[in-house]
Enzyme design. Structure first.
Site, PDB file in Angstrom:
ATOM      1  N   LYS A  28       0.851  -1.195   0.000  1.00 30.58           N
ATOM      2  CA  LYS A  28       0.000   0.000   0.000  1.00 30.58           C
ATOM      3  C   LYS A  28       0.882   1.238   0.000  1.00 30.58           C
ATOM      4  CE  LYS A  28      -3.185   2.559   2.987  1.00 30.58           C
ATOM      5  NZ  LYS A  28      -3.848   2.614   4.291  1.00 30.58           N
TER       6      LYS A  28
ATOM      7  N   GLU B  95      -9.313  11.735  12.787  1.00 34.25           N
ATOM      8  CA  GLU B  95      -8.420  10.651  13.192  1.00 34.25           C
ATOM      9  C   GLU B  95      -7.519  11.028  14.362  1.00 34.25           C
ATOM     10  OE1 GLU B  95      -5.215   7.600  11.080  1.00 34.25           O
ATOM     11  OE2 GLU B  95      -6.598   8.796   9.864  1.00 34.25           O
TER      12      GLU B  95
ATOM     13  N   GLU C 183      -7.225  -3.029   3.242  1.00 34.38           N
ATOM     14  CA  GLU C 183      -6.457  -1.844   3.613  1.00 34.38           C
ATOM     15  C   GLU C 183      -6.539  -1.597   5.111  1.00 34.38           C
ATOM     16  OE1 GLU C 183      -6.597   2.978   2.792  1.00 34.38           O
ATOM     17  OE2 GLU C 183      -7.619   1.626   1.406  1.00 34.38           O
TER      18      GLU C 183
ATOM     19  N   GLU D  74     -12.275  10.368  -4.533  1.00 35.72           N
ATOM     20  CA  GLU D  74     -12.194  10.258  -3.077  1.00 35.72           C
ATOM     21  C   GLU D  74     -11.442  11.441  -2.475  1.00 35.72           C
ATOM     22  OE1 GLU D  74      -9.794   7.537   0.133  1.00 35.72           O
ATOM     23  OE2 GLU D  74     -10.986   6.455  -1.353  1.00 35.72           O
TER      24      GLU D  74
END
Length: 432
Positions: A189, A238, A282, A415
């Site tokens: 990733k 987050e 992910e 996105e």
């Protein structure tokens, strides 16, 4: 010989936030940190400051030694709550361009002269000073300032002159190249970011921006770091970490889908995200990597087996809370964790090489740990996403997407475009 730093605590009457924001305009160094659960910290002025990292130490070790040096100078005066250092690290010290971030390119921390801590509507002022004789006078003068500043209510009459998504075609090509690299190598990733340049008619009033940030993004962290005329804003969902001497709480956040217009559509989209193989994979990368990092420093790790949904105004994510218990060294753990796979990729070093090869800009505070660290070992750091840097009439907004083997470039562009909205929407004129 270094000067001693005296500090004292005092109770404040609840203060109107308009007054605190107006007061912030008078100081070069300001930090505001508000959590989704209602904790608030306002920091003004500085006694000491640091740009993390140098030729001899990484950014976490550098800040750790600076904090230790400051702690050796602290002298309490009728105080039970110590001062805190506030600010943010940089995403990557290897990225050195100053074109967008200017003096915040490599991160920035400072020891505030005045800190207001708000918990359960109780206001505590922590005042620090080099002068034991002057500290009470300085505390009284600052307290008086809060009530005497004159907030001016304004409308956001500041149209966007120009809005440019930078290097979109090149970024799509980079995503395609990265997916091929992931399929052909040991890369799993890579988080690739891009930016949006905004040109405003006038220099924005950050008091208004902050108020709109709160009203449009109610369930996120709200962060403002001001260094002279540079302003960093974030409405990040987050948490990087909340910590104490024997615990460390963090979370894995990965995978994104938009919010639905109706509750039924919103639930359907959430179920699609929970069932999506690419996003669940992910998410598992992130959970495993963070858990292994906590175990590496000897913490006992616990987390749910299945993620839940973290819903924000514009998007929803897969979310897994992770907690470690035991004794550990905070800055060593931060160094091991940052950047997590949610912001960098896996394996980390290979992902960072790909990021540095592809991205034509410096991330600065974007994607980096930002928050407050107390001298009693407690604190909280968020991840500087859903963010932008404002310098006069020019702003740069940042957004990233996790690229894996089956990522589709145009979907990743869509996105990241959604992820610009939290800051873009507060910059828009009221009539737009």
């Amino acid at each position: 010989m270094p000067k001693k730093i005296y500090y004292t605590n005092s109770k404040l009457q609840p203060a109107d936030e308009d007054h605190l924001l107006t007061l912030a305009k008078q100081y070069d160094d300001v930090f505001i940190f508000q959590t989704p659960k209602g904790f608030k910290l306002y920091a003004f002025d500085s006694l000491s400051k640091i740009i993390p990292g140098n030729d001899h130490e990484n950014q976490f070790t550098h800040v750790s030694h600076w904090k230790d040096d400051l702690q050796s100078l602290l002298v309490p005066i009728n105080a039970t709550i110590p001062p805190q250092i506030v600010g943010g690290f940089s995403f990557s010290p290897e990225q050195t361009s100053r074109s967008v971030w200017n003096s915040l390119s490599s991160g920035y921390f400072f020891l505030p002269k005045f800190i207001i801590i708000v918990k359960n509507n109780n206001y505590t002022l922590v005042t620090s000073s080099f002068s034991k004789d002057d500290i009470d006078r300085e505390k009284a003068a600052f307290s008086a300032q809060i009530s005497t500043v004159n907030p001016v209510k304004k409308h956001l009459n500041n149209p966007i002159v120009k809005k440019v998504e930078l290097n979109v075609a090149e970024w799509e090509t980079a995503v395609a190249k990265t997916t091929r690299l992931i399929r052909e190598t040991n890369l799993k990733k890579v988080v690739l970011a891009r930016n949006l340049k905004i040109k405003l008619t006038h220099e924005p009033d950050f008091c208004l921006l902050w108020q709109r940030l709160q009203s449009t993004q109610p369930n996120t962290y709200h962060i403002l770091l001001k260094k002279r005329k540079l302003i960093f804003l974030s409405a990040t969902p987050e948490r990087f970490a909340k910590f104490g001497a024997a615990y460390f709480e963090t979370a894995a956040v990965a995978g994104t889908i938009r919010r639905g217009i109706t509750p039924v559509e919103d639930n359907q989209l959430g179920k699609i995200l929970l069932a999506d193989k690419k996003n669940r994979s992910e998410q598992q990368f992130v959970v495993s990597d963070i858990s292994n990092s906590l175990k590496q420093v000897g913490l006992v790790v616990n987390h749910p087996a299945i993620p839940t949904l973290l819903k924000n105004k514009n998007v929803q994510h897969l979310f897994t809370p992770i907690k470690g218990t035991g004794r550990y060294d905070l800055f060593s753990l931060l160094n091991i964790l940052h950047p997590t796979p949610a912001l960098g990729g896996l394996p980390r070093q290979d992902a960072l090489i790909q990021i540095n090869n592809i991205e034509p800009f410096t991330r600065g505070l974007f994607g980096a740990p930002i928050g407050h660290i107390s001298f009693d070992g407690t604190g909280e750091l968020a991840v500087g996403i859903r963010s932008g840097i404002i310098n006069g009439t020019t702003s740069f907004l940042f957004a990233g997407a996790g690229i894996v083997a089956d990522s589709v470039a145009k979907k990743e562009v869509a996105e990241t475009r959604m992820k610009f909205n939290p800051i873009l929407n507060i910059l828009k004129d009221d009539t737009e």
